[in-house]
Design a protein around this motif. Sequence first.
Motif, PDB file in Angstrom:
ATOM      1  N   THR A 389       0.834  -1.193   0.000  1.00  0.00           N
ATOM      2  CA  THR A 389       0.000   0.000   0.000  1.00  0.00           C
ATOM      3  C   THR A 389       0.876   1.253   0.000  1.00  0.00           C
ATOM      4  OG1 THR A 389      -1.333  -1.311   1.512  1.00  0.00           O
ATOM      5  CG2 THR A 389      -2.010   0.960   1.159  1.00  0.00           C
ATOM      6  N   TYR A 390       1.871   1.186   0.829  1.00  0.00           N
ATOM      7  CA  TYR A 390       2.775   2.312   0.997  1.00  0.00           C
ATOM      8  C   TYR A 390       3.515   2.617  -0.306  1.00  0.00           C
ATOM      9  CZ  TYR A 390       6.621   4.925   3.305  1.00  0.00           C
ATOM     10  OH  TYR A 390       7.546   5.855   3.691  1.00  0.00           O
ATOM     11  N   ARG A 391       4.038   1.600  -0.921  1.00  0.00           N
ATOM     12  CA  ARG A 391       4.808   1.781  -2.152  1.00  0.00           C
ATOM     13  C   ARG A 391       3.922   2.377  -3.252  1.00  0.00           C
ATOM     14  NH1 ARG A 391       6.849  -3.475  -3.943  1.00  0.00           N
ATOM     15  NH2 ARG A 391       4.668  -3.725  -4.449  1.00  0.00           N
ATOM     16  N   HIS A 392       2.711   1.859  -3.308  1.00  0.00           N
ATOM     17  CA  HIS A 392       1.766   2.298  -4.317  1.00  0.00           C
ATOM     18  C   HIS A 392       1.501   3.802  -4.190  1.00  0.00           C
ATOM     19  CE1 HIS A 392      -2.283   2.167  -6.345  1.00  0.00           C
ATOM     20  NE2 HIS A 392      -1.482   1.583  -7.202  1.00  0.00           N
ATOM     21  N   TRP A 393       1.298   4.239  -2.975  1.00  0.00           N
ATOM     22  CA  TRP A 393       0.985   5.649  -2.752  1.00  0.00           C
ATOM     23  C   TRP A 393       2.211   6.529  -2.968  1.00  0.00           C
ATOM     24  CZ3 TRP A 393       2.010   9.448   1.188  1.00  0.00           C
ATOM     25  CH2 TRP A 393       1.168  10.554   1.139  1.00  0.00           C
ATOM     26  N   MET A 394       3.316   6.073  -2.407  1.00  0.00           N
ATOM     27  CA  MET A 394       4.535   6.875  -2.481  1.00  0.00           C
ATOM     28  C   MET A 394       5.019   7.005  -3.924  1.00  0.00           C
ATOM     29  SD  MET A 394       5.386   7.972   0.501  1.00  0.00           S
ATOM     30  CE  MET A 394       7.040   8.046   1.137  1.00  0.00           C
ATOM     31  N   GLY A 395       4.783   5.966  -4.714  1.00  0.00           N
ATOM     32  CA  GLY A 395       5.201   5.989  -6.111  1.00  0.00           C
ATOM     33  C   GLY A 395       4.456   7.070  -6.895  1.00  0.00           C
ATOM     34  N   GLY A 396       3.189   7.215  -6.599  1.00  0.00           N
ATOM     35  CA  GLY A 396       2.396   8.182  -7.362  1.00  0.00           C
ATOM     36  C   GLY A 396       2.074   9.420  -6.558  1.00  0.00           C
ATOM     37  N   ILE A 397       2.980   9.781  -5.681  1.00  0.00           N
ATOM     38  CA  ILE A 397       2.674  10.858  -4.732  1.00  0.00           C
ATOM     39  C   ILE A 397       2.474  12.204  -5.440  1.00  0.00           C
ATOM     40  CG2 ILE A 397       5.050  11.539  -4.194  1.00  0.00           C
ATOM     41  CD1 ILE A 397       4.033  11.532  -1.186  1.00  0.00           C
ATOM     42  N   LYS A 398       1.460  12.915  -4.986  1.00  0.00           N
ATOM     43  CA  LYS A 398       1.150  14.225  -5.582  1.00  0.00           C
ATOM     44  C   LYS A 398       1.485  15.320  -4.562  1.00  0.00           C
ATOM     45  CE  LYS A 398      -2.479  12.535  -8.567  1.00  0.00           C
ATOM     46  NZ  LYS A 398      -3.265  11.552  -7.787  1.00  0.00           N
ATOM     47  N   ASP A 399       1.460  16.552  -5.041  1.00  0.00           N
ATOM     48  CA  ASP A 399       1.746  17.656  -4.140  1.00  0.00           C
ATOM     49  C   ASP A 399       0.646  17.752  -3.085  1.00  0.00           C
ATOM     50  OD1 ASP A 399       3.891  17.986  -5.688  1.00  0.00           O
ATOM     51  OD2 ASP A 399       3.399  19.977  -6.441  1.00  0.00           O
ATOM     52  N   TRP A 400       1.065  18.149  -1.914  1.00  0.00           N
ATOM     53  CA  TRP A 400       0.182  18.140  -0.746  1.00  0.00           C
ATOM     54  C   TRP A 400      -0.394  19.548  -0.555  1.00  0.00           C
ATOM     55  CZ3 TRP A 400       2.844  17.399   4.700  1.00  0.00           C
ATOM     56  CH2 TRP A 400       1.875  17.432   5.719  1.00  0.00           C
ATOM     57  N   CYS A 401      -1.706  19.622  -0.535  1.00  0.00           N
ATOM     58  CA  CYS A 401      -2.356  20.902  -0.285  1.00  0.00           C
ATOM     59  C   CYS A 401      -2.345  21.141   1.226  1.00  0.00           C
ATOM     60  CB  CYS A 401      -3.792  20.881  -0.805  1.00  0.00           C
ATOM     61  SG  CYS A 401      -4.688  22.398  -0.463  1.00  0.00           S
ATOM     62  N   ILE A 402      -1.552  22.117   1.665  1.00  0.00           N
ATOM     63  CA  ILE A 402      -1.321  22.263   3.114  1.00  0.00           C
ATOM     64  C   ILE A 402      -2.048  23.451   3.736  1.00  0.00           C
ATOM     65  CG2 ILE A 402       0.907  21.075   3.202  1.00  0.00           C
ATOM     66  CD1 ILE A 402       2.265  23.803   3.002  1.00  0.00           C
ATOM     67  N   SER A 403      -2.698  24.281   2.936  1.00  0.00           N
ATOM     68  CA  SER A 403      -3.397  25.432   3.541  1.00  0.00           C
ATOM     69  C   SER A 403      -4.863  25.080   3.791  1.00  0.00           C
ATOM     70  CB  SER A 403      -3.295  26.643   2.623  1.00  0.00           C
ATOM     71  OG  SER A 403      -3.557  26.282   1.277  1.00  0.00           O
ATOM     72  N   ARG A 404      -5.372  25.616   4.887  1.00  0.00           N
ATOM     73  CA  ARG A 404      -6.781  25.400   5.233  1.00  0.00           C
ATOM     74  C   ARG A 404      -7.398  26.746   5.567  1.00  0.00           C
ATOM     75  NH1 ARG A 404      -5.304  21.519   3.438  1.00  0.00           N
ATOM     76  NH2 ARG A 404      -5.396  19.356   4.126  1.00  0.00           N
ATOM     77  N   GLN A 405      -8.621  26.948   5.123  1.00  0.00           N
ATOM     78  CA  GLN A 405      -9.264  28.241   5.342  1.00  0.00           C
ATOM     79  C   GLN A 405      -9.933  28.236   6.719  1.00  0.00           C
ATOM     80  OE1 GLN A 405      -9.254  26.682   2.069  1.00  0.00           O
ATOM     81  NE2 GLN A 405      -7.438  27.997   2.083  1.00  0.00           N
ATOM     82  N   LEU A 406      -9.090  28.106   7.718  1.00  0.00           N
ATOM     83  CA  LEU A 406      -9.559  28.013   9.092  1.00  0.00           C
ATOM     84  C   LEU A 406      -8.703  28.938   9.953  1.00  0.00           C
ATOM     85  CD1 LEU A 406      -9.582  24.116   9.207  1.00  0.00           C
ATOM     86  CD2 LEU A 406     -11.632  25.525   9.066  1.00  0.00           C
ATOM     87  N   TRP A 407      -9.105  29.076  11.193  1.00  0.00           N
ATOM     88  CA  TRP A 407      -8.337  29.924  12.109  1.00  0.00           C
ATOM     89  C   TRP A 407      -7.604  29.126  13.183  1.00  0.00           C
ATOM     90  CZ3 TRP A 407     -12.615  34.220  12.849  1.00  0.00           C
ATOM     91  CH2 TRP A 407     -12.565  35.096  11.748  1.00  0.00           C
TER      92      TRP A 407
END
Length: 882
Positions: A389-407
């Motif tokens: 599972t890990y390899r599968h995800w890490m192989g096709g890893i996409k950029d991580w959306c890290i901002s949240r419209q929260l306070w």
Amino acid sequence: MELAKNFQHTEAELKWYAHWEKSGYFKSEPDDRPPYTIVMPPPNVTGVLHMGHALNNSVQDILIRRAKMTGYNTCWVPGTDHASIATEAKVVGMLRDMGIDKKKLPRDEFLKYAWEWKEKYGGIILKQLEKLGCSLDWSRTNFTMDDAYYASVIRVFVDLHEKGLIYRGVKMINWDPKAKTALSDEEVMHKQTNSKLYYVRYKLDTGKDEYITVATVRPETILGDTAVCVHPEDERYAHLKGQYCFVPLINRRIPIIFDDYIDKEFGTGALKVTPAHDINDYNLGLKHGLPVIDTLNDDGTMSEAAQLYIGMDRFATRKKIVEDLKAAGNLVKEEDYSNQVGYSERTNEVIEPRLSMQWWCNMQELAKPALEAVMSDQIEFHPAKFKNTYRHWMGGIKDWCISRQLWWGQRIPAWYDSENGLYVAKTSEEAHEQYKITKPELAAKQPELRQDEDVLDTWFSSWLWPMEVFDWNRTPDNTDLKYYYPTSTLVTAPEIIFFWVARMIMAGYEYMGEKPFDKVYFTGIVRDKQGRKMSKSLGNSPDLLQMIEDSGADAVRFSVMISSPAGNDLLFDESQLEQGRNFINKMWNAMKLVKGWETRTVDGLEDSQVKFALDWMDARLAHVSQELAEMIKDFRLSEGLKTIYSLIWNDFCSWYLEWVKPGMEQPLSRNVYERTINIYEQLLQLLHPYMPFVTEEIYHLIKDRQAGDDLIVKQLPVYSTPDAVTLASGTKLQELITAVRDTRIKNQLKPKDTIKLWIDTTHHSFYEGAQDMLRRQVNAEQLGFIGKDGAQAPTTGMIALVVQTDKLYIEAAAATIDTTVQREQMQKDLEYFKGFIVSVSKKLDNEKFVANAKPDVIANERKKMADAQDKVKTLEESLAAM
RNA sequence: GGGAGCAUAGCUCAGCUGGUUCAGAGCAUCUGCCUUACAAGCAGAGGGUCCGCGGUUCGAACCCGUGUGCUCCCA
């Protein structure tokens, strides 16, 4: 001291937890011993204990307590996660109840409420973990929004930005219209949903009454359509090259484009393209230069760009537009359709794909060492299947959306000037410094910068957990970090392998240059008896605290652990609580029995009669102890518990105690008593990690202890390999007892009826040690050996039976002897063994077998053959004698 | 649509590198016992087409292929 009838769990739990804590057993400081470190997966600060936590933390406590007994300096770090979305949602809800609208509050005032909420409700869950018996080092409690922790998150953001890995950009994101924030891909759950597929016709711009029909499950997005797309090789539409059509209801003229992305078989083979609200459409739009029309507001209502239904909710719009399309003659048909719909993990709201300006983290480079570490087993995954599972995800890893419209969370350390110039810095002061240097003229006129309103994804702080709990940011060279990092084992749920586990590994390599943990143990998911995942919405999650109150923490831990096989889900059933309670009761009674002997002990009493039992029990203890060590090493914790359970209940209580038990009012040798206490202590010790309270309680009741002599810190003895002959002798005695008892029952002998037992054997030394126990356990008044002291094989009125290759004869005055059943049984056995001999002979006569099989396999077959022949001989003789 | 995994007693699971004496355990079931630690107990017993089919092998619950059913992850 008068002993209670049963184990009083409530008192014992309070007493021992306080004692352990006061004695400093939970606290850890670096020393000469090797460390064994676990950082607890921080639960949501506002969470309450549920079954998942119970499983997860029981496992960790077992590992910690076991390590503590085997020479390690154990450190288990507690803490909580600020849980950005979840907590903010709760605070917003609380404000709503108070009649306050979040939108009308300034940011700092909202945060004041949020902190108040956190102080009031935060950390309840940590108190609850005490109830479960968790041996956590409370002096090390962390919170992901503590000042020091906050600073480390900001530092990492700034650093990754400097490295060019964090950037700002407009991309298609998952929008949660309820929480009004972007989510990462991992926070979206796809669920199979029953929908409708609508066929809608778009009038062609040919001046004639011609149409092209598309199929869609989201007709409200029609208002944002900027093209219709068909497959270039689809003959049905070949004539439409260069043509245009009109969006229904609003009559926007849009092109018909051709792309082989289209699935000709799906729907009509024509796809409406809405670049603002579908990731695939967005990509098509980019490729074909289509405009983007965002028809949604951030709360999920229609925007002005939609032209129609402005301000109406998306789902209401869907209903309305279908009616309007029907009225306008554009709706061709609708059909039932089942598709995957994305829901927000936190709010369970249907996600809208939406184009948005967000902060992103490029994961490509970070992922490389993290993938390598797991694939090469530098970090071991248990069970190993999760490596895939890990390899599968890490192989096709996409950029991580890290901002949240929260306070509620770490506010993004980015500042903007009036020309949208960007300054990323750890502090406002530093940002302003940059500003003054970069744009001195503007800064002179407009000295104020505006900070980004958004906060960071919660996981952007959790990924630093294993290092930051040891104060990495402020003092990267501190002794704690050096001693405890990398930590030993991470215990977590497979659901957060991407959210958390993978990212901690990345952060570990990036900032420590070292993995964060040696091993990861993935527990299963807690399900109910019917296999449904436990959840609040289903209401199938039992009230854990109530269970602890009613049955005790030990019983709860037992019930959770007994049913969670390694790598599988835990099917929880409250009947397992009862099994745990019964087990506690059993141990309590065994303690009462043994304690009761204390006043009857006599020094120097001959104990040769029970030496056999003592030796055997010691051997069993050594044997099981070694098995258990292996099991715990492999995280087969459930199997380990079953093994100790059986050792205590069967070997110790059912066999050993019965064997050494003195007769009514009879004295007992001091030596046997002491050794029994000693054996019991060791059993308690093996069980302690699983059931800490009852074991500590009995440990102290069974013998007076000096201060500091507590089971939790008692070191496990080193066992030598047990003698196989001793073990086999015990098994043989059990077999003999069971066989005689069975025969008694089959011949209607009442338990009180005594018998005489005659044995025809060649193994006299075995019987010398065991005969006394055998005689008592089968209620035989006399036991004799044929061929010894002139004893003769009986001729009539006897019941014969065979155990291994010994022949036994029961002589009973009370028996209504019916040898038919016995004969039938023996006859059956005889036939079986004869058949067995035939099959083994075939094997041994087979040249290929003899040529190919390993020598020890062949030797074993020969032994089986010889044993079976002996058995046949014995059976035949017994049958003849009957 | 892509990937991973699972299928053994009524239930939950063991069964390691193919080779131990009908395939093991716990729970549940049945029978007999209020035997002086424990009826929250004791003693004993019954219960299996190892999902179907085909193959490899001297030998298959285990390896390979295939079918069926289920679960999970990803899109």
